[in-house]
Enzyme design. Structure first.
Site, PDB file in Angstrom:
ATOM      1  CG  ASN A   9     -14.742  16.457 -11.994  1.00 17.59           C
ATOM      2  OD1 ASN A   9     -14.167  17.440 -11.523  1.00 17.59           O
ATOM      3  ND2 ASN A   9     -15.667  15.768 -11.313  1.00 17.59           N
ATOM      4  CE  LYS A  11     -13.856  12.973  -9.517  1.00 17.06           C
ATOM      5  NZ  LYS A  11     -14.423  11.766  -8.955  1.00 17.06           N
ATOM      6  CG  HIS A  95     -19.510  15.264  -9.431  1.00 15.64           C
ATOM      7  ND1 HIS A  95     -19.162  14.401  -8.417  1.00 15.64           N
ATOM      8  CD2 HIS A  95     -18.883  14.818 -10.543  1.00 15.64           C
ATOM      9  CE1 HIS A  95     -18.344  13.472  -8.910  1.00 15.64           C
ATOM     10  NE2 HIS A  95     -18.159  13.699 -10.191  1.00 15.64           N
ATOM     11  CD  GLU A  97     -16.454  12.969  -6.325  1.00 15.64           C
ATOM     12  OE1 GLU A  97     -15.889  14.039  -6.616  1.00 15.64           O
ATOM     13  OE2 GLU A  97     -16.137  11.882  -6.847  1.00 15.64           O
ATOM     14  CD  GLU A 167     -20.195  11.825 -13.550  1.00 17.63           C
ATOM     15  OE1 GLU A 167     -19.132  11.634 -14.148  1.00 17.63           O
ATOM     16  OE2 GLU A 167     -20.290  12.488 -12.508  1.00 17.63           O
ATOM     17  N   GLY A 173     -14.969   6.532  -9.646  1.00 16.58           N
ATOM     18  CA  GLY A 173     -13.737   6.366  -8.874  1.00 16.58           C
ATOM     19  C   GLY A 173     -13.568   4.960  -8.316  1.00 16.58           C
ATOM     20  CB  SER A 213     -14.435   3.588 -13.830  1.00 14.92           C
ATOM     21  OG  SER A 213     -14.470   3.758 -12.415  1.00 14.92           O
TER      22      SER A 213
HETATM   23  C1  PEP Z   1     -16.302  11.849 -12.084  1.00 12.29           C
HETATM   24  O1  PEP Z   1     -15.725  12.367 -11.159  1.00 12.29           O
HETATM   25  O2  PEP Z   1     -17.208  12.469 -12.625  1.00 12.29           O
HETATM   26  C2  PEP Z   1     -15.889  10.514 -12.507  1.00 12.29           C
HETATM   27  C3  PEP Z   1     -16.609   9.905 -13.394  1.00 12.29           C
HETATM   28  O3  PEP Z   1     -14.763  10.000 -11.922  1.00 12.29           O
HETATM   29  P1  PEP Z   1     -13.950   8.673 -12.421  1.00 12.29           P
HETATM   30  O4  PEP Z   1     -13.770   8.823 -13.899  1.00 12.29           O
HETATM   31  O5  PEP Z   1     -12.666   8.730 -11.670  1.00 12.29           O
HETATM   32  O6  PEP Z   1     -14.800   7.494 -12.075  1.00 12.29           O
END
Ligand code: PEP
Length: 250
Positions: A9, A11, A95, A97, A167, A173, A213
């Protein structure tokens, strides 16, 4: 059959040049037959990335969001038929976000899932609890409610078309990864929920990805858990150096 999936992703990162370069370098990897790679590219780059990867069966391109309406006066939004018209057939929905920053509700996400399925597209359905809920051990009930509100109205034929991404918001992040045990526990719980609602075969055949992460250093252990079928990867999907080893971690 459920598949191993390494989904990136990106972003709101990269520029046309760096996105194209990254797509080309991933496209040139020797990707195992048992792994599917998904590139979640920013909308403006989707058509390019589709073109660059179109001959590669192992690499798919996903949008990071879509609008649920077929068309209309929604300035700045992107419809599912628009995505389909440039060869995109997978879309990340829900997601955290989108939920937290753009106030998307379970109902919005339900409508997006429905509209995607109606257009023969694959929703990559994201779910996961915030830190406060995890600290109060309420994560199972919280994610169960997200399923009930957004995807458990689907019929047997429809639910099987989803990819699910668990998630935990506290791990996105932040550099704080769920332990392999925490990921496995939640994934097993979600698979059981699907089995109870539908049946064992359907539950066994749905890919459930972990996100939060994921890095080269932890991908192998996370992906080796029985119910973890891969990852949805943010930060570490932005370079070949990091995403390459994640794709190879199965
Ligand atoms: C994500 O944006 O779905 C995500 C898991 O980000 P990160 O891997 O940076 O934690």
């Amino acid at each position: 059959m459920r598949r191993n999936i390494a989904a990136g992703n990106w972003k709101m990162n990269l520029t046309l040049k760096s996105a194209n370069e990254l797509a080309v370098s991933i496209n040139n990897l020797e990707i195992n037959d048992n792994v599917d790679v998904i590139l979640g590219a920013p909308s403006v780059f989707l058509a390019n990335i589709v073109e660059l990867t179109k001959d590669n069966k192992r690499v798919n391109v996903a949008a990071q969001n879509c609008h649920q309406a077929e068309k209309g006066a929604f300035t700045g939004e992107i419809s599912i038929p628009m995505l389909a018209s440039i060869g995109v057939n997978q879309v990340i929905v829900g997601h955290s976000e989108r939920r937290e920053i753009f106030n998307e509700s379970d109902q919005d996400i339900k409508e997006k899932v429905d509209a995607l399925l109606l257009n023969n597209m694959t929703p990559i359905f994201c779910c996961g609890e915030p830190l406060m809920i995890r600290e109060a051990s309420g994560q199972n009930d919280y994610v169960k409610k997200q399923f009930e509100n957004s995807i458990f109205h689907l019929g047997e034929n429809e639910i099987q078309k989803l990819i699910i991404a668990y998630e935990p918001i506290w791990a996105i992040g932040t550099g704080k990864t769920a332990s392999p045990e925490q990921a496995q526990d939640m994934h097993a719980f979600l698979r059981q929920l699907i089995s109870d609602k539908y049946n064992h075969d359907i539950a066994e055949n749905i890919s459930i990805l972990y996100g939060g992460s994921v890095k080269p250093a932890n991908a192998k252990e996370l992906f080796s858990q029985d119910d973890v079928d891969g990852g949805l990867v943010g930060g570490a999907s932005l370079s070949l150096e990091n995403f390459g080893p994640i794709i190879e971690a199965f």
